[in-house]
Design a protein around this motif. Structure first.
Motif, PDB file in Angstrom:
ATOM      1  N   PHE A   3      41.118  39.847  21.983  1.00 50.45           N
ATOM      2  CA  PHE A   3      39.845  40.305  22.539  1.00 50.45           C
ATOM      3  C   PHE A   3      39.945  40.334  24.064  1.00 50.45           C
ATOM      4  CE2 PHE A   3      35.526  39.313  24.111  1.00 50.45           C
ATOM      5  CZ  PHE A   3      34.893  40.466  23.684  1.00 50.45           C
ATOM      6  N   GLY A   4      40.526  39.282  24.634  1.00 47.22           N
ATOM      7  CA  GLY A   4      40.727  39.230  26.083  1.00 47.22           C
ATOM      8  C   GLY A   4      41.629  40.349  26.578  1.00 47.22           C
ATOM      9  N   TYR A   5      42.592  40.720  25.759  1.00 46.36           N
ATOM     10  CA  TYR A   5      43.498  41.820  26.100  1.00 46.36           C
ATOM     11  C   TYR A   5      42.692  43.107  26.295  1.00 46.36           C
ATOM     12  CZ  TYR A   5      47.739  44.690  25.687  1.00 46.36           C
ATOM     13  OH  TYR A   5      48.771  45.559  25.908  1.00 46.36           O
ATOM     14  N   CYS A   6      41.728  43.340  25.424  1.00 48.59           N
ATOM     15  CA  CYS A   6      40.873  44.532  25.548  1.00 48.59           C
ATOM     16  C   CYS A   6      40.051  44.479  26.829  1.00 48.59           C
ATOM     17  CB  CYS A   6      39.950  44.652  24.340  1.00 48.59           C
ATOM     18  SG  CYS A   6      40.819  44.936  22.801  1.00 48.59           S
ATOM     19  N   ILE A   7      39.494  43.309  27.120  1.00 45.90           N
ATOM     20  CA  ILE A   7      38.712  43.145  28.354  1.00 45.90           C
ATOM     21  C   ILE A   7      39.606  43.373  29.571  1.00 45.90           C
ATOM     22  CG2 ILE A   7      37.479  41.450  29.784  1.00 45.90           C
ATOM     23  CD1 ILE A   7      36.482  40.203  27.139  1.00 45.90           C
ATOM     24  N   LYS A   8      40.807  42.793  29.518  1.00 48.44           N
ATOM     25  CA  LYS A   8      41.754  42.917  30.616  1.00 48.44           C
ATOM     26  C   LYS A   8      42.117  44.381  30.864  1.00 48.44           C
ATOM     27  CE  LYS A   8      45.400  40.676  29.587  1.00 48.44           C
ATOM     28  NZ  LYS A   8      46.555  39.803  29.379  1.00 48.44           N
ATOM     29  N   LEU A  40      43.699  28.310  26.650  1.00 51.10           N
ATOM     30  CA  LEU A  40      44.853  29.078  27.130  1.00 51.10           C
ATOM     31  C   LEU A  40      44.723  30.556  26.779  1.00 51.10           C
ATOM     32  CD1 LEU A  40      47.978  26.826  26.561  1.00 51.10           C
ATOM     33  CD2 LEU A  40      47.055  27.651  28.722  1.00 51.10           C
ATOM     34  N   SER A  41      44.211  30.842  25.602  1.00 56.19           N
ATOM     35  CA  SER A  41      44.007  32.236  25.206  1.00 56.19           C
ATOM     36  C   SER A  41      43.009  32.925  26.114  1.00 56.19           C
ATOM     37  CB  SER A  41      43.517  32.313  23.759  1.00 56.19           C
ATOM     38  OG  SER A  41      44.540  31.957  22.889  1.00 56.19           O
ATOM     39  N   ALA A  42      41.945  32.217  26.470  1.00 56.06           N
ATOM     40  CA  ALA A  42      40.946  32.794  27.374  1.00 56.06           C
ATOM     41  C   ALA A  42      41.544  33.023  28.764  1.00 56.06           C
ATOM     42  CB  ALA A  42      39.725  31.876  27.467  1.00 56.06           C
ATOM     43  N   ILE A  43      42.323  32.062  29.238  1.00 53.14           N
ATOM     44  CA  ILE A  43      42.958  32.213  30.552  1.00 53.14           C
ATOM     45  C   ILE A  43      43.950  33.366  30.537  1.00 53.14           C
ATOM     46  CG2 ILE A  43      44.561  31.101  32.175  1.00 53.14           C
ATOM     47  CD1 ILE A  43      43.102  28.436  31.426  1.00 53.14           C
ATOM     48  N   ASP A  44      44.761  33.430  29.496  1.00 52.29           N
ATOM     49  CA  ASP A  44      45.742  34.519  29.381  1.00 52.29           C
ATOM     50  C   ASP A  44      45.059  35.863  29.161  1.00 52.29           C
ATOM     51  OD1 ASP A  44      48.453  35.626  29.057  1.00 52.29           O
ATOM     52  OD2 ASP A  44      47.851  35.902  26.976  1.00 52.29           O
ATOM     53  N   GLY A  45      44.010  35.852  28.378  1.00 55.74           N
ATOM     54  CA  GLY A  45      43.335  37.103  28.031  1.00 55.74           C
ATOM     55  C   GLY A  45      42.549  37.708  29.164  1.00 55.74           C
ATOM     56  N   PHE A  46      41.720  36.910  29.842  1.00 56.32           N
ATOM     57  CA  PHE A  46      40.873  37.490  30.880  1.00 56.32           C
ATOM     58  C   PHE A  46      40.456  36.510  31.966  1.00 56.32           C
ATOM     59  CE2 PHE A  46      38.340  36.265  27.250  1.00 56.32           C
ATOM     60  CZ  PHE A  46      37.309  35.516  27.792  1.00 56.32           C
ATOM     61  N   ALA A  47      40.241  35.255  31.650  1.00 53.94           N
ATOM     62  CA  ALA A  47      39.693  34.308  32.618  1.00 53.94           C
ATOM     63  C   ALA A  47      40.657  33.991  33.760  1.00 53.94           C
ATOM     64  CB  ALA A  47      39.277  33.011  31.910  1.00 53.94           C
ATOM     65  N   GLY A  48      41.939  34.146  33.539  1.00 52.49           N
ATOM     66  CA  GLY A  48      42.910  33.900  34.601  1.00 52.49           C
ATOM     67  C   GLY A  48      43.267  35.151  35.365  1.00 52.49           C
ATOM     68  N   LEU A  49      43.427  36.243  34.650  1.00 57.61           N
ATOM     69  CA  LEU A  49      43.907  37.471  35.274  1.00 57.61           C
ATOM     70  C   LEU A  49      42.843  38.176  36.108  1.00 57.61           C
ATOM     71  CD1 LEU A  49      46.365  39.352  35.494  1.00 57.61           C
ATOM     72  CD2 LEU A  49      45.374  40.681  33.646  1.00 57.61           C
ATOM     73  N   ILE A  50      41.640  38.230  35.631  1.00 57.85           N
ATOM     74  CA  ILE A  50      40.602  38.967  36.355  1.00 57.85           C
ATOM     75  C   ILE A  50      40.340  38.369  37.740  1.00 57.85           C
ATOM     76  CG2 ILE A  50      38.138  39.577  36.337  1.00 57.85           C
ATOM     77  CD1 ILE A  50      38.492  40.218  33.334  1.00 57.85           C
ATOM     78  N   PRO A  51      40.208  37.036  37.883  1.00 57.06           N
ATOM     79  CA  PRO A  51      40.071  36.503  39.249  1.00 57.06           C
ATOM     80  C   PRO A  51      41.282  36.818  40.136  1.00 57.06           C
ATOM     81  CG  PRO A  51      39.370  34.863  37.662  1.00 57.06           C
ATOM     82  CD  PRO A  51      39.989  35.982  36.886  1.00 57.06           C
ATOM     83  N   LEU A  52      42.491  36.767  39.563  1.00 53.42           N
ATOM     84  CA  LEU A  52      43.680  37.114  40.353  1.00 53.42           C
ATOM     85  C   LEU A  52      43.637  38.567  40.817  1.00 53.42           C
ATOM     86  CD1 LEU A  52      46.619  35.345  38.491  1.00 53.42           C
ATOM     87  CD2 LEU A  52      45.748  34.853  40.771  1.00 53.42           C
ATOM     88  N   ILE A  53      43.214  39.444  39.935  1.00 56.72           N
ATOM     89  CA  ILE A  53      43.116  40.859  40.306  1.00 56.72           C
ATOM     90  C   ILE A  53      42.111  41.041  41.436  1.00 56.72           C
ATOM     91  CG2 ILE A  53      42.337  43.133  39.509  1.00 56.72           C
ATOM     92  CD1 ILE A  53      43.501  42.326  36.751  1.00 56.72           C
ATOM     93  N   LEU A  54      40.985  40.363  41.328  1.00 61.10           N
ATOM     94  CA  LEU A  54      39.979  40.466  42.385  1.00 61.10           C
ATOM     95  C   LEU A  54      40.521  39.941  43.708  1.00 61.10           C
ATOM     96  CD1 LEU A  54      36.822  39.391  40.374  1.00 61.10           C
ATOM     97  CD2 LEU A  54      37.418  41.691  41.147  1.00 61.10           C
ATOM     98  N   ILE A  55      41.241  38.830  43.681  1.00 60.91           N
ATOM     99  CA  ILE A  55      41.821  38.259  44.897  1.00 60.91           C
ATOM    100  C   ILE A  55      42.850  39.230  45.491  1.00 60.91           C
ATOM    101  CG2 ILE A  55      43.331  36.426  45.780  1.00 60.91           C
ATOM    102  CD1 ILE A  55      41.856  34.552  43.761  1.00 60.91           C
ATOM    103  N   PHE A  56      43.781  39.702  44.636  1.00 57.42           N
ATOM    104  CA  PHE A  56      44.812  40.612  45.126  1.00 57.42           C
ATOM    105  C   PHE A  56      44.224  41.922  45.644  1.00 57.42           C
ATOM    106  CE2 PHE A  56      48.180  38.604  42.204  1.00 57.42           C
ATOM    107  CZ  PHE A  56      48.581  37.732  43.210  1.00 57.42           C
TER     108      PHE A  56
END
Length: 194
Positions: A31-36, A172-188
């Protein structure tokens, strides 16, 4: 051909929540993959137009290729780890996990080195338009670095399920799926201009 079905006994229904919770981490990851993908496509489209979306699609294809390897390692690990845990062979389980971590780390590191040194291989594989070469090479090099970390996360998601740490697996699934990546994308994107 007859297919016999067992009768469902009401007292067995109490096991359903436990069975569903065991699949929650991989389901949340997908599900997080879809959000990502939605979020990344939106950002890529906003800042780089259709070319950005095309490069992101190339990066996601690369994830699919590398995921085959990571999934193969995890698929081989899961039944062995479960059997060792069920047999209370914790020494064997530790040895297995060390082997799994080393294997996925070395395999992902080799992939990252190849992608950093020869990103043109992927461009040739997908016949990327020449006008996107610079952007695609940069995107692949940045994107490929995550494979080293994602391999560990993916192994831990399944390991935590085996040792009945379902909450850790879900986090971990939430972090891998969207909770970790989306903040990184916003920062970058917003603060670093990448």
């Amino acid at each position: 051909v007859k297919l016999p079905f067992a009768k469902i006994v009401v007292r067995e229904l109490v096991n359903i929540p436990d069975m569903l919770s065991r699949g929650a981490a991989p389901a949340l990851n997908q599900f997080g993959y879809c959000i990502k993908i939605y979020f990344c496509n939106t950002i890529a489209g906003k800042y780089a137009g259709i070319d950005g979306i095309s490069v992101f699609a190339l990066c996601m294809q690369l994830v699919s290729i590398v995921s085959v390897m990571i999934c193969g390692i995890v698929a081989a690990m899961t039944p062995i780890a479960a059997a060792l845990r069920g047999g209370r062979d914790f020494k064997g389980l530790r040895r297995l996990m060390k082997t799994v971590f080393r294997t996925q780390f070395v395999a992902n590191l080799v992939i990252v080195i190849i992608l950093e040194a020869f990103p043109q291989l992927i461009l040739a594989l997908y016949d990327v338009d020449k006008s996107l070469t610079v952007m695609a090479i940069t995107g692949l090099r940045i994107f490929s670095i995550m494979f080293i970390f994602r391999g560990f996360v993916f192994v831990f998601i399944y390991y935590f399920q085996i040792i009945s740490r379902k909450v850790y697996a879900i986090l971990l699934s939430a972090i891998d799926g969207f909770a970790g990546l989306i903040p990184l994308i916003l920062i970058f994107t917003f603060f670093m201009g990448i």
